[in-house]
Design a protein around this motif. Structure first.
Motif, PDB file in Angstrom:
ATOM      1  N   TYR B  95      25.111   7.488  55.269  1.00 60.31           N
ATOM      2  CA  TYR B  95      25.202   8.391  54.329  1.00 60.31           C
ATOM      3  C   TYR B  95      26.001   6.926  53.301  1.00 60.31           C
ATOM      4  CZ  TYR B  95      24.978  11.089  50.669  1.00 60.31           C
ATOM      5  OH  TYR B  95      24.820  12.430  49.691  1.00 60.31           O
ATOM      6  N   TRP B  96      27.354   6.698  53.679  1.00 61.74           N
ATOM      7  CA  TRP B  96      27.952   5.742  52.951  1.00 61.74           C
ATOM      8  C   TRP B  96      28.175   4.596  52.567  1.00 61.74           C
ATOM      9  CZ3 TRP B  96      33.045   6.511  51.261  1.00 61.74           C
ATOM     10  CH2 TRP B  96      33.743   5.756  50.560  1.00 61.74           C
ATOM     11  N   LEU B  98      24.203   4.114  52.052  1.00 63.83           N
ATOM     12  CA  LEU B  98      23.159   4.426  51.203  1.00 63.83           C
ATOM     13  C   LEU B  98      24.041   4.679  49.777  1.00 63.83           C
ATOM     14  CD1 LEU B  98      20.479   5.586  50.109  1.00 63.83           C
ATOM     15  CD2 LEU B  98      21.387   7.787  51.060  1.00 63.83           C
ATOM     16  N   LEU B  99      24.854   5.810  49.830  1.00 61.95           N
ATOM     17  CA  LEU B  99      25.850   6.081  48.837  1.00 61.95           C
ATOM     18  C   LEU B  99      25.764   4.531  47.504  1.00 61.95           C
ATOM     19  CD1 LEU B  99      27.561   8.787  49.021  1.00 61.95           C
ATOM     20  CD2 LEU B  99      25.908   8.472  47.815  1.00 61.95           C
ATOM     21  N   THR B 100      26.577   3.397  48.614  1.00 61.32           N
ATOM     22  CA  THR B 100      26.379   1.932  48.283  1.00 61.32           C
ATOM     23  C   THR B 100      25.526   1.194  47.203  1.00 61.32           C
ATOM     24  OG1 THR B 100      28.267   1.880  49.341  1.00 61.32           O
ATOM     25  CG2 THR B 100      27.688  -0.447  48.387  1.00 61.32           C
ATOM     26  N   THR B 102      23.272   2.741  46.593  1.00 54.96           N
ATOM     27  CA  THR B 102      22.466   3.261  45.172  1.00 54.96           C
ATOM     28  C   THR B 102      23.232   2.476  43.877  1.00 54.96           C
ATOM     29  OG1 THR B 102      22.112   4.967  46.781  1.00 54.96           O
ATOM     30  CG2 THR B 102      22.050   5.518  43.551  1.00 54.96           C
ATOM     31  N   LEU B 103      24.647   3.254  43.803  1.00 56.08           N
ATOM     32  CA  LEU B 103      25.440   2.324  42.898  1.00 56.08           C
ATOM     33  C   LEU B 103      25.335   1.560  42.530  1.00 56.08           C
ATOM     34  CD1 LEU B 103      28.744   3.916  44.010  1.00 56.08           C
ATOM     35  CD2 LEU B 103      27.889   5.083  42.229  1.00 56.08           C
TER      36      LEU B 103
END
Lengths: 108, 108
Positions: B95-96, B98-100, B102-103
DNA sequence: CCTCTACCTTTGTTATACAAGGTAGCTTAT
DNA sequence: ATAAGCTACCTTGTATAACAAAGGTAGAGG
């Protein structure tokens, strides 16, 4: 994603500001654009979440806006980053890297 | 750091669980060890924060513990990850990322 | 018995997120 | 003209959750 969102909501929390500043730094957008750009990401959100956040960032003078006439329909508020906003985004990026580094060091 | 902590607390929030699972996966520790290992990081925290978090993770069966006699003083509770805990840690890592990702995509 | 270590709980504050509701300008169709 | 409908702005109220601070229990050793 919905199940994952439930489970990881705590991790996502507070990152919307980061995502929003990142997005506004890259594109001139108004609220409907923002909703649309975020809709396919983990940062998908509601108007009721976005407006208060935008207001806060404006109060902190991280964001500015200008009214722009639309071809059809009411005028739109387009947002952009102030200098303070760009500085904040830079700081958030650095902080993000610090967290990443720290997590990787804890894993040894 | 104290000023930055204030400013970025929302980003850090919710990541303590991730940091804690990461740490416990790497080392057999008890609470005083955890406090000590985190003290020099952005995840520095208080007992009053840590114990309720450990209790929750135990209720979710992500953590297990064993009592170990100390050379001097009362026995200590050493924590370790269950299989579910390791799975959760893996998921958090994904998930981490994925967030990275996406950002980084929002910034174009 | 006093102190240190180590366990843990309780209480209050704060922030976030979401859902629902509300105002108003612009266009279109009758 | 005017009513209906769409777009776009924004606020209010509620639930949840993390965090922090303070307080509480108990065993071991001097």
């Amino acid at each position: 994603m919905s199940q994952a969102d439930e489970q990881f909501s705590a991790v996502r929390k507070g990152l919307l500001e980061f995502a929003l500043l990142t997005l506004i730094a890259a594109e001139r957008v108004y609220v409907a654009d923002i909703m649309s750009r975020l809709s396919a990401t983990p940062f998908a959100t509601q108007e009721g979440t976005l407006y208060p956040l935008l207001s806060r960032l404006r109060r902190e003078e991280l964001l500015d806006y200008e009214w722009v006439e639309s071809e059809a329909g009411p005028p739109r508020k387009y947002y952009s980053l102030t200098e303070r906003g760009e500085a904040r985004l830079t700081d958030l990026g650095a902080y993000w890297r610090l967290l990443t580094d720290t997590l990787s060091q804890l894993g040894r």
